[in-house]
Design a protein around this motif. Structure first.
Motif, PDB file in Angstrom:
ATOM      1  N   ASN A  13       6.944  -5.180  -2.009  1.00  0.00           N
ATOM      2  CA  ASN A  13       6.103  -4.831  -0.869  1.00  0.00           C
ATOM      3  C   ASN A  13       4.623  -4.872  -1.229  1.00  0.00           C
ATOM      4  OD1 ASN A  13       8.037  -4.481   1.162  1.00  0.00           O
ATOM      5  ND2 ASN A  13       8.573  -2.470   0.389  1.00  0.00           N
ATOM      6  N   THR A  16       3.673  -8.671  -1.375  1.00  0.00           N
ATOM      7  CA  THR A  16       3.605  -9.336  -0.070  1.00  0.00           C
ATOM      8  C   THR A  16       2.511  -8.783   0.835  1.00  0.00           C
ATOM      9  OG1 THR A  16       5.339  -7.889   0.796  1.00  0.00           O
ATOM     10  CG2 THR A  16       6.023 -10.027  -0.058  1.00  0.00           C
ATOM     11  N   ASP A  17       2.247  -7.461   0.783  1.00  0.00           N
ATOM     12  CA  ASP A  17       1.286  -6.863   1.709  1.00  0.00           C
ATOM     13  C   ASP A  17       0.166  -6.071   1.035  1.00  0.00           C
ATOM     14  OD1 ASP A  17       2.516  -7.875   3.969  1.00  0.00           O
ATOM     15  OD2 ASP A  17       3.834  -6.150   4.186  1.00  0.00           O
ATOM     16  N   GLY A  21       1.235  -2.575   1.870  1.00  0.00           N
ATOM     17  CA  GLY A  21       2.663  -2.675   1.583  1.00  0.00           C
ATOM     18  C   GLY A  21       3.144  -1.565   0.676  1.00  0.00           C
ATOM     19  N   SER A  25       5.863   1.181   1.843  1.00  0.00           N
ATOM     20  CA  SER A  25       7.073   1.311   1.028  1.00  0.00           C
ATOM     21  C   SER A  25       7.273   2.746   0.566  1.00  0.00           C
ATOM     22  CB  SER A  25       6.996   0.364  -0.169  1.00  0.00           C
ATOM     23  OG  SER A  25       8.177   0.447  -0.932  1.00  0.00           O
ATOM     24  N   GLY A  61      10.188  -0.179   4.286  1.00  0.00           N
ATOM     25  CA  GLY A  61       8.925   0.465   4.640  1.00  0.00           C
ATOM     26  C   GLY A  61       9.095   1.345   5.863  1.00  0.00           C
TER      27      GLY A  61
END
Length: 148
Positions: A13, A16-17, A21, A25, A61
């Protein structure tokens, strides 16, 4: 295995973000842990089911964990109904649950539902969770073209 899953979810997470993220998460994991812990204390879940719920929170998340969990709960309900019908226990089970709920209301005290000793229907929550998440990911998310 749980620690490896938590670390993997947080890393994925975060990659990716970014920081957002990571926050989503961690928030999802903490909320799912609290819900799972309460369900375990109320004897609705076994400890492994609560840890599985927590893992879903870390991977999905806080914003997205409700969708696959809803699918898992729907699958659990369908599987439970099927098992009760197959074992000819639908009417008796609903009568016992109704009596249990009625007594809790009258006594104004929560008591965990305890199945009878000869109860033949036992289903770990992990099975419908797996099927529900699989169906959600393949059908709903797969249609959008993003499978992670």
């Amino acid at each position: 295995m749980i620690l490896a899953g938590v670390v993997t979810a947080i890393i994925l997470n975060t990659i990716t973000d970014g920081v957002n993220g990571l926050k989503l998460s961690l928030a999802g994991g903490v909320v799912a842990f609290i819900i799972g812990f309460l369900m375990w204390k109320l004897k609705v879940f076994k400890a492994g089911d609560a840890k599985l719920l927590m893992m879903i929170g870390f991977f999905e998340g806080i914003e997205d964990m409700w969708k696959p969990l809803s699918a898992a709960i729907i699958v659990a309900g369908i599987m439970s109904l099927f098992l009760m019908i197959r074992n000819h226990q639908l009417k008796s089970r609903f009568q016992r649950v109704w009596l249990h709920l009625k007594l809790m209301v009258l006594n104004r005290k929560y008591e965990g539902y305890v199945p009878v000793d000869n109860d033949q229907i036992k289903m770990p929550f992990a099975i419908p969770v797996f099927i529900g998440i699989l169906v959600y990911k393949l059908i709903v998310v797969g249609r959008e073209g993003v499978l992670l």
